[in-house]
Write a protein that holds these residues in place. Structure first.
Motif, PDB file in Angstrom:
ATOM      1  N   ASP A 195       0.863  -1.170   0.000  1.00 17.38           N
ATOM      2  CA  ASP A 195       0.000   0.000   0.000  1.00 17.38           C
ATOM      3  C   ASP A 195       0.907   1.229   0.000  1.00 17.38           C
ATOM      4  OD1 ASP A 195       0.919   0.235   2.604  1.00 17.38           O
ATOM      5  OD2 ASP A 195      -0.962  -0.400   3.533  1.00 17.38           O
ATOM      6  N   GLU A 196       0.401   2.379   0.464  1.00 17.11           N
ATOM      7  CA  GLU A 196       1.159   3.616   0.359  1.00 17.11           C
ATOM      8  C   GLU A 196       2.488   3.588   1.111  1.00 17.11           C
ATOM      9  OE1 GLU A 196      -1.925   3.332   1.300  1.00 17.11           O
ATOM     10  OE2 GLU A 196      -3.114   4.234  -0.316  1.00 17.11           O
ATOM     11  N   ASP A 197       2.516   2.939   2.269  1.00 14.46           N
ATOM     12  CA  ASP A 197       3.732   3.001   3.091  1.00 14.46           C
ATOM     13  C   ASP A 197       4.266   1.638   3.533  1.00 14.46           C
ATOM     14  OD1 ASP A 197       1.767   2.340   4.855  1.00 14.46           O
ATOM     15  OD2 ASP A 197       1.989   4.101   6.146  1.00 14.46           O
ATOM     16  N   THR A 198       3.741   0.570   2.972  1.00 10.66           N
ATOM     17  CA  THR A 198       4.171  -0.776   3.366  1.00 10.66           C
ATOM     18  C   THR A 198       4.363  -1.644   2.130  1.00 10.66           C
ATOM     19  OG1 THR A 198       2.822  -0.585   5.369  1.00 10.66           O
ATOM     20  CG2 THR A 198       3.677  -2.768   4.828  1.00 10.66           C
ATOM     21  N   THR A 199       5.466  -2.377   2.107  1.00 11.80           N
ATOM     22  CA  THR A 199       5.724  -3.345   1.038  1.00 11.80           C
ATOM     23  C   THR A 199       6.036  -4.688   1.682  1.00 11.80           C
ATOM     24  OG1 THR A 199       6.602  -1.662  -0.478  1.00 11.80           O
ATOM     25  CG2 THR A 199       7.232  -3.950  -0.901  1.00 11.80           C
ATOM     26  N   ILE A 200       5.329  -5.724   1.266  1.00  9.61           N
ATOM     27  CA  ILE A 200       5.557  -7.067   1.790  1.00  9.61           C
ATOM     28  C   ILE A 200       5.862  -7.992   0.617  1.00  9.61           C
ATOM     29  CG2 ILE A 200       4.570  -9.015   3.058  1.00  9.61           C
ATOM     30  CD1 ILE A 200       2.754  -7.043   4.507  1.00  9.61           C
ATOM     31  N   TYR A 201       7.081  -8.514   0.583  1.00  2.85           N
ATOM     32  CA  TYR A 201       7.453  -9.494  -0.424  1.00  2.85           C
ATOM     33  C   TYR A 201       7.057 -10.885   0.066  1.00  2.85           C
ATOM     34  CZ  TYR A 201      10.257  -5.862  -2.662  1.00  2.85           C
ATOM     35  OH  TYR A 201      10.660  -4.712  -3.303  1.00  2.85           O
ATOM     36  N   LEU A 202       6.526 -11.694  -0.823  1.00  4.37           N
ATOM     37  CA  LEU A 202       6.171 -13.075  -0.516  1.00  4.37           C
ATOM     38  C   LEU A 202       7.040 -13.990  -1.365  1.00  4.37           C
ATOM     39  CD1 LEU A 202       2.247 -12.893  -0.506  1.00  4.37           C
ATOM     40  CD2 LEU A 202       3.792 -12.783   1.462  1.00  4.37           C
ATOM     41  N   PHE A 203       7.802 -14.829  -0.693  1.00  4.69           N
ATOM     42  CA  PHE A 203       8.738 -15.713  -1.395  1.00  4.69           C
ATOM     43  C   PHE A 203       8.526 -17.150  -0.925  1.00  4.69           C
ATOM     44  CE2 PHE A 203      13.082 -17.650  -1.656  1.00  4.69           C
ATOM     45  CZ  PHE A 203      13.128 -17.733  -3.044  1.00  4.69           C
ATOM     46  N   GLY A 204       8.418 -18.060  -1.881  1.00  7.30           N
ATOM     47  CA  GLY A 204       8.209 -19.466  -1.568  1.00  7.30           C
ATOM     48  C   GLY A 204       9.523 -20.203  -1.399  1.00  7.30           C
ATOM     49  N   THR A 205       9.659 -20.934  -0.301  1.00  9.08           N
ATOM     50  CA  THR A 205      10.904 -21.643  -0.003  1.00  9.08           C
ATOM     51  C   THR A 205      10.775 -23.132  -0.289  1.00  9.08           C
ATOM     52  OG1 THR A 205      10.353 -22.189   2.294  1.00  9.08           O
ATOM     53  CG2 THR A 205      11.271 -20.011   1.874  1.00  9.08           C
ATOM     54  N   VAL A 206      11.924 -23.778  -0.380  1.00  5.26           N
ATOM     55  CA  VAL A 206      12.008 -25.235  -0.386  1.00  5.26           C
ATOM     56  C   VAL A 206      12.880 -25.607   0.799  1.00  5.26           C
ATOM     57  CG1 VAL A 206      12.707 -27.296  -1.649  1.00  5.26           C
ATOM     58  CG2 VAL A 206      11.752 -25.349  -2.884  1.00  5.26           C
ATOM     59  N   HIS A 207      12.370 -26.448   1.686  1.00  5.29           N
ATOM     60  CA  HIS A 207      13.025 -26.702   2.968  1.00  5.29           C
ATOM     61  C   HIS A 207      14.277 -27.571   2.849  1.00  5.29           C
ATOM     62  CE1 HIS A 207       9.425 -24.899   4.453  1.00  5.29           C
ATOM     63  NE2 HIS A 207       8.669 -25.952   4.280  1.00  5.29           N
ATOM     64  N   ILE A 208      14.417 -28.289   1.748  1.00  2.49           N
ATOM     65  CA  ILE A 208      15.564 -29.177   1.568  1.00  2.49           C
ATOM     66  C   ILE A 208      15.928 -29.171   0.091  1.00  2.49           C
ATOM     67  CG2 ILE A 208      13.965 -31.147   1.463  1.00  2.49           C
ATOM     68  CD1 ILE A 208      16.228 -32.918   2.499  1.00  2.49           C
ATOM     69  N   LEU A 209      17.200 -28.896  -0.209  1.00  4.52           N
ATOM     70  CA  LEU A 209      17.669 -28.784  -1.585  1.00  4.52           C
ATOM     71  C   LEU A 209      18.971 -29.549  -1.757  1.00  4.52           C
ATOM     72  CD1 LEU A 209      17.217 -24.938  -2.236  1.00  4.52           C
ATOM     73  CD2 LEU A 209      15.969 -26.760  -3.418  1.00  4.52           C
ATOM     74  N   LYS A 210      19.344 -29.778  -2.990  1.00  7.39           N
ATOM     75  CA  LYS A 210      20.690 -30.240  -3.290  1.00  7.39           C
ATOM     76  C   LYS A 210      21.589 -29.015  -3.408  1.00  7.39           C
ATOM     77  CE  LYS A 210      19.375 -34.453  -5.779  1.00  7.39           C
ATOM     78  NZ  LYS A 210      19.367 -35.155  -7.082  1.00  7.39           N
ATOM     79  N   PRO A 211      22.840 -29.127  -2.995  1.00 10.16           N
ATOM     80  CA  PRO A 211      23.767 -27.994  -3.154  1.00 10.16           C
ATOM     81  C   PRO A 211      23.936 -27.622  -4.627  1.00 10.16           C
ATOM     82  CG  PRO A 211      24.672 -29.665  -1.673  1.00 10.16           C
ATOM     83  CD  PRO A 211      23.469 -30.280  -2.314  1.00 10.16           C
ATOM     84  N   GLY A 212      24.246 -26.336  -4.863  1.00 12.49           N
ATOM     85  CA  GLY A 212      24.586 -25.923  -6.218  1.00 12.49           C
ATOM     86  C   GLY A 212      23.506 -25.183  -6.970  1.00 12.49           C
ATOM     87  N   LEU A 213      22.350 -24.925  -6.346  1.00  7.30           N
ATOM     88  CA  LEU A 213      21.270 -24.201  -7.014  1.00  7.30           C
ATOM     89  C   LEU A 213      21.363 -22.728  -6.634  1.00  7.30           C
ATOM     90  CD1 LEU A 213      18.978 -25.048  -8.932  1.00  7.30           C
ATOM     91  CD2 LEU A 213      17.451 -25.073  -6.955  1.00  7.30           C
ATOM     92  N   SER A 214      21.587 -21.865  -7.614  1.00  9.22           N
ATOM     93  CA  SER A 214      21.787 -20.431  -7.373  1.00  9.22           C
ATOM     94  C   SER A 214      20.453 -19.698  -7.469  1.00  9.22           C
ATOM     95  CB  SER A 214      22.775 -19.861  -8.391  1.00  9.22           C
ATOM     96  OG  SER A 214      22.931 -18.474  -8.205  1.00  9.22           O
ATOM     97  N   TRP A 215      19.796 -19.502  -6.331  1.00 12.74           N
ATOM     98  CA  TRP A 215      18.492 -18.841  -6.292  1.00 12.74           C
ATOM     99  C   TRP A 215      18.518 -17.508  -5.549  1.00 12.74           C
ATOM    100  CZ3 TRP A 215      16.931 -17.737  -1.420  1.00 12.74           C
ATOM    101  CH2 TRP A 215      17.504 -18.483  -0.381  1.00 12.74           C
TER     102      TRP A 215
END
Length: 295
Positions: A47-67
């Protein structure tokens, strides 16, 4: 089965480090891996004075993914605080106490005895193949046994809880002196599972036994959709596991998404920039957090 695990919450990924829950030193040794680019989806509510980013996570990954770069990193750097499912992680001793409280049944029938007779041999074989102690597993509640079996099978395929998104975000927030808070507690997340009916928990475990060999390929597909920022594709894969489990879907997914949407709506009343990171499955599909916000 894996669908429910990924929807369930950050706390379940941490179970892998609980001493009484799994044998130690089973994670694969680190190895050099090729870095692959990923561009997960990112949403913004403002809104005018607030910004909320929503980001979806993955709780377990293989190493090497550049996100953690480009738009995701920019949004994180702009934010004055980080909000995740659990916030600051409890220490190992506190986590272990909760595991014992909500996930173990020291008396009464064993887990094997609670299973349908035609599933007991397959259960014993799966436990043995994973190198898990039968005596310890037999005193677990069905939901915990299911999660532990799934986690260990994924670790054997190269997935690592320490490579999960929350781990990286918490480390970055600490380095930048950003405050970190949680939408839930670990005890609440364990309680969601513990409150499932016996029928739902046994069904959860039976599905795990039947489809354990599919866990890796299914997770590979989910992460591919996530890395491409394809929320609709991710929802299609993840929602499949809930079609026959309305009780599980309500407690692990829809009720929580509605509460989180309320939190976002209330947080808009306070100025600032916030980076909110929750399991990617909660931001995909017809019952997503965004769908509740739209209402």
């Amino acid at each position: 089965m894996i669908n429910k695990f990924l929807r369930a919450g950050t706390a379940l990924a941490l179970l892998f480090t609980a001493p009484a829950a799994l044998p130690q030193n089973v994670a694969p040794a680190p190895a050099a891996v090729e870095t692959k680019d990923a561009d997960p989806a990112l949403w913004v509510v403002k809104d005018e004075d607030t910004t909320i980013y929503l980001f979806g996570t993955v709780h377990i990954l293989k190493p090497g993914l550049s996100w953690f770069d480009e738009a995701v990193k920019k949004a994180f750097d702009e934010s004055g605080e980080l909000v995740t499912e659990l916030g600051v992680m409890p220490d190992a001793a506190a986590a272990q106490q909760l595991v014992m409280k909500y996930g173990f049944n020291p008396t009464g029938p064993t887990l094997t005895e609670r299973l349908p007779e035609d599933k007991r041999a397959a259960f014993a074989k799966a436990v043995a193949d994973l190198g898990l102690p039968q005596a310890a597993i037999d005193r677990m509640d069905p939901w915990l046994a299911s999660v532990q079996m799934t986690m260990l099978s994924l670790v054997k395929l190269g997935y690592n809880p320490q490579s999960g998104v929350e781990e990286a975000l918490n480390t970055a927030a600490k380095a930048a002196n950003k405050p970190v808070s949680g939408l839930e507690t670990m005890e609440q997340q364990f309680g969601f599972f513990d409150s499932l009916s016996e029928e739902a928990q046994i069904k959860f475990l039976v599905e795990t036994i039947d489809k354990l060999s599919e866990a890796g390929p299914v997770l590979d597909k989910m992460i591919a959709e996530w890395a491409q920022g394809d929320a609709d594709g991710l929802a299609a894969v993840m929602n499949e596991g809930f079609l026959t489990s309305p009780e599980v879907a309500k407690k692990l997914l829809t009720d929580r998404n509605a509460r989180w949407a309320d939190w976002v709506g209330t947080r808009l009343d306070k100025p600032g920039v916030v980076f909110v990171a929750v399991g990617a499955g909660h931001l995909a599909g017809k019952d997503s957090v965004q769908a509740y916000l739209a209402q």
